[in-house]
Design an enzyme around this catalytic site. Structure first.
Site, PDB file in Angstrom:
ATOM      1  N   PHE A 218       0.872  -1.220  -0.039  1.00  0.00           N
ATOM      2  CA  PHE A 218      -0.002  -0.004  -0.273  1.00  0.00           C
ATOM      3  C   PHE A 218       0.825   1.472   0.165  1.00  0.00           C
ATOM      4  O   PHE A 218       0.502   2.467  -0.426  1.00  0.00           O
ATOM      5  CB  PHE A 218      -0.942   0.039   1.429  1.00  0.00           C
ATOM      6  CG  PHE A 218      -1.833   1.194   1.311  1.00  0.00           C
ATOM      7  CD1 PHE A 218      -3.032   1.263   0.470  1.00  0.00           C
ATOM      8  CD2 PHE A 218      -1.633   2.015   2.304  1.00  0.00           C
ATOM      9  CE1 PHE A 218      -3.602   2.505   0.680  1.00  0.00           C
ATOM     10  CE2 PHE A 218      -2.526   3.201   2.599  1.00  0.00           C
ATOM     11  CZ  PHE A 218      -3.484   3.229   1.466  1.00  0.00           C
ATOM     12  N   TYR A 219       2.014   1.185   0.479  1.00  0.00           N
ATOM     13  CA  TYR A 219       2.983   2.227   0.804  1.00  0.00           C
ATOM     14  C   TYR A 219       3.587   2.890  -0.885  1.00  0.00           C
ATOM     15  O   TYR A 219       4.289   2.063  -1.417  1.00  0.00           O
ATOM     16  CB  TYR A 219       4.132   2.049   1.540  1.00  0.00           C
ATOM     17  CG  TYR A 219       3.836   1.763   3.149  1.00  0.00           C
ATOM     18  CD1 TYR A 219       2.519   1.990   3.462  1.00  0.00           C
ATOM     19  CD2 TYR A 219       4.761   1.004   3.666  1.00  0.00           C
ATOM     20  CE1 TYR A 219       2.240   1.688   4.864  1.00  0.00           C
ATOM     21  CE2 TYR A 219       4.537   0.686   4.973  1.00  0.00           C
ATOM     22  CZ  TYR A 219       3.178   0.817   5.397  1.00  0.00           C
ATOM     23  OH  TYR A 219       2.964   0.658   6.692  1.00  0.00           O
ATOM     24  N   GLY A 220       2.860   3.950  -1.196  1.00  0.00           N
ATOM     25  CA  GLY A 220       2.878   4.247  -2.622  1.00  0.00           C
ATOM     26  C   GLY A 220       2.967   3.405  -3.658  1.00  0.00           C
ATOM     27  O   GLY A 220       3.104   3.493  -4.691  1.00  0.00           O
ATOM     28  N   GLU A 221       1.555   2.347  -3.337  1.00  0.00           N
ATOM     29  CA  GLU A 221       1.086   1.506  -4.339  1.00  0.00           C
ATOM     30  C   GLU A 221       2.111   0.848  -4.861  1.00  0.00           C
ATOM     31  O   GLU A 221       2.654   0.538  -5.849  1.00  0.00           O
ATOM     32  CB  GLU A 221       0.185   2.162  -5.440  1.00  0.00           C
ATOM     33  CG  GLU A 221      -0.990   2.503  -4.936  1.00  0.00           C
ATOM     34  CD  GLU A 221      -2.086   2.805  -6.055  1.00  0.00           C
ATOM     35  OE1 GLU A 221      -1.448   2.975  -7.213  1.00  0.00           O
ATOM     36  OE2 GLU A 221      -2.945   3.220  -5.674  1.00  0.00           O
TER      37      GLU A 221
END
Length: 339
Positions: A54-57
């Site tokens: 999820f972090y920065g996709e």
């Protein structure tokens, strides 16, 4: 650096672990900066790195992968799935379909053939424990993950998942990753007693309370942290909960000064003092941030200091209850509690 056993796994991890959420666009951290942070953290004895798709996709995972290239076996690598990736409705959650896809994507971005810890980022109320645990168990048997855990689960869901694993003879969550700090102590009354009962390792995130305990948020000073720019309402002093946090921070700063510690050392020493906690996740954006947090690696708070903290923020108390992340979904979404 100190080390503790991660739950009942036998794996030794550093009591300060490196969280990579700020790598990339979220924290405006370049690849060179991220690699320098990883280098310095490993040199200081940190041996656990935590990221998420999820972090920065996926950007954080890609940067971590490049930073650890050639030394994969020297660290414990953790990532997470279930948060939405893009607009596609099935690119989220904890179904077998998505977990298989999400993990393969994470492994590709990280440049590894397995992760040591694969975590369910949030409880998914649309998916059964059997569906999720059976998928995780199969991924473990396939050698793609060594262990699996939960993140920010309500206490009752942690218990339910443990019982489901036992009843269905499936692998179980061996870790939980909750939010915990001096200012947000609610998990002491429900989550931490459960993790102790089931022998789960606990990796706590936001031990600096989104910057409130970093020393950068003080009365009479302009708040210039990156988090305050993204979430200004969390630092708006016209809000009563923020007023309470500001007053607590000033009193905590006095306790830290009297103990000869920085506010960061006090904050990290506090979370690692709890017997249920395995490690505190630090999420530096810069080398300067990292070094200020690594200074707490050997901090041990005395009973007098811990008692003073209890006088300021009572055990089991959340000063900003609206920012709890393990609240049952039906309390936040009216459509889930009405027919």
């Amino acid at each position: 650096m100190q080390y503790r056993t991660l739950g009942r796994t036998g794996v030794q991890v550093s009591t300060l672990a490196l969280g990579a959420m700020n790598f990339g666009a979220i924290g405006r951290t370049t690849q060179d900066e991220a690699t320098a942070i990883v280098d310095a953290a490993l040199e200081a004895g940190v041996n656990l790195i935590d990221t998420a798709d999820f972090y920065g996709e996926g950007e954080s995972e890609e940067m971590v992968g490049k930073a650890i290239a050639g030394r994969r076996d020297d660290l414990v690598l953790a990532t997470k799935a279930t948060m939405p990736i893009g607009e596609e409705r099935n690119h989220r959650g904890s179904s077998r379909r998505w977990l298989y896809k999400a993990l393969d994507d994470s492994l590709r971005r990280l440049g590894v053939d397995h992760v040591d810890l694969f975590q369910i980022h949030r409880w998914d109320p649309t998916t059964t424990d059997e569906e999720t645990l059976s998928a995780l168990t199969d991924l473990q048997r396939a050698g793609k993950i060594r262990y699996f855990g939960s993140s920010t689960f309500p206490a009752y869901r942690i218990v339910q998942a443990q019982w489901a694993a036992r009843e269905l003879r499936l692998g179980r969550y061996v870790t939980e990753q909750p939010s915990y700090s001096i200012l947000q102590r609610g998990i002491e009354s429900h989550v931490l007693p459960v993790t102790q009962e089931y022998g789960l390792g606990v990796l706590v995130w936001s031990p600096l309370a989104s910057g409130w305990l970093s020393g950068a948020v003080r009365k009479g000073q302009d708040v210039t942290t990156s988090r305050s720019k993204v979430l200004p309402e969390r630092f708006d002093l016209s809000i009563p909960s923020n007023q309470a946090r500001s007053e607590a921070v000033e009193r905590l700063a006095e306790v830290a000064d009297q103990a000869g510690l920085t506010l960061i050392q006090l904050a990290l020493g506090f979370v690692n003092a709890h017997p249920a906690v395995t490690a505190a996740l630090i999420g530096p954006r810069t080398l300067e941030h990292l070094h200020s947090q690594l200074a707490a690696a050997d901090t041990v708070l005395s009973a007098d200091v811990l008692d003073a903290i209890d006088e300021i923020v009572a055990p089991g108390t959340d000063l900003a209850p609206q920012e709890k992340f393990d609240t049952p979904p039906a309390l936040l979404d009216a459509s889930l509690r009405r027919r």
